[in-house]
Enzyme design. Sequence first.
Site: not given
Length: 372
Positions: A53, A346, A349
Amino acid sequence: MRSLTSSSNFFFPHLFLFVFIFASKATSARNLASVEDKAVNNYASTILIFGDSTVDPGNNNYINTPFRSNFPPYGKDFLNQTATGRFTNGRLANDFIANYVGLKDYVPPYLDPNLSIQELSTGVSFASAGSGFDPLTPTISNVISVSKQLEYLKEYKAKLEDRIGKEKTENLIYNALFVVSAGTNDFVVNYFTIPIRRRNYTIPTYMDFVLQQAHQFIQGLLDEGARRIGVVGLPPIGCLPVVISMYSDNPFSKRECIDNFSSIARDYNLKLQTQLSTMQLKLANTGSRIAYMDVYGPLEDMSLRRNYDFDVVNSGCCGTGFLEASFLCNPRSSVCQDASKYVYWDSIHPTERTYNLLYQALRPAIDSIIKI
């Protein structure tokens, strides 16, 4: 602090797996994110990215997985406030790097079916949020394995050969900048959460197993013609807001990095550096360059308020910032007014500003890979 080997590790807090198990201003940020510096006396024909990610600009939008971010408030500070599938409020380090080497402003996901030959030839990301080097890791969250990403690279080369010819494609790959960013999910999602690997591996032997898989993947890139490869190490995982939330003795009153977890990342990174140095020595006469890219140092400095002026270092901008990520950070979530004051977007991340600072920290490594 809870023990790393306690039964509570069945619920180690990477939100992707947590959800899987239990649920089945803009202007200032834009100015901050602009990149004026360009690489000098360096050259990259294209940029090709693999991993998880941290480098996925939206490939998960095109597969059957709940682990996506193509909805608000993700993309809050991106161009036109578009939620592209990047797990942040704006751009990733990929995008800043591509701009720096003079290729493009945004690196698109390879699985986007609408990419032009120009977009393909100047760089794409094959990465998938939730993936890792351990073959078990992507199966947990039904995302794209690194072995499949390597298969996509072969497919990518075939597409280019069909359009621009074999010789130009080979030259493009030979002069490409390859970036690999994976490994965090192998520990956070996999080893510390489900018992399968812990039955057969201690932490040190699991590190060796993951490094073996990483070596195999990098060798696969070399076999496909890669000659300039940057490999990103692990972050200080004990500083992730979600880890602090789940593993601190007082997660609401004493939100500090948990060094027992971060020390695992440090040990892994030392072994990774040794492995990459050994590979580089063996490739010394081939013109290949493989470099370690350190994100642990700068991220730890940010998290410990060393050398950086972030207001919030231990929770994310989205929602409470303690647990939200992916679809738990959604249009109904409250969002901080200025994400540039936060290290994390978040609970897992980084923000666009953090990615920009990481890119800046990585520039010497990038230069060493692509120097003419």
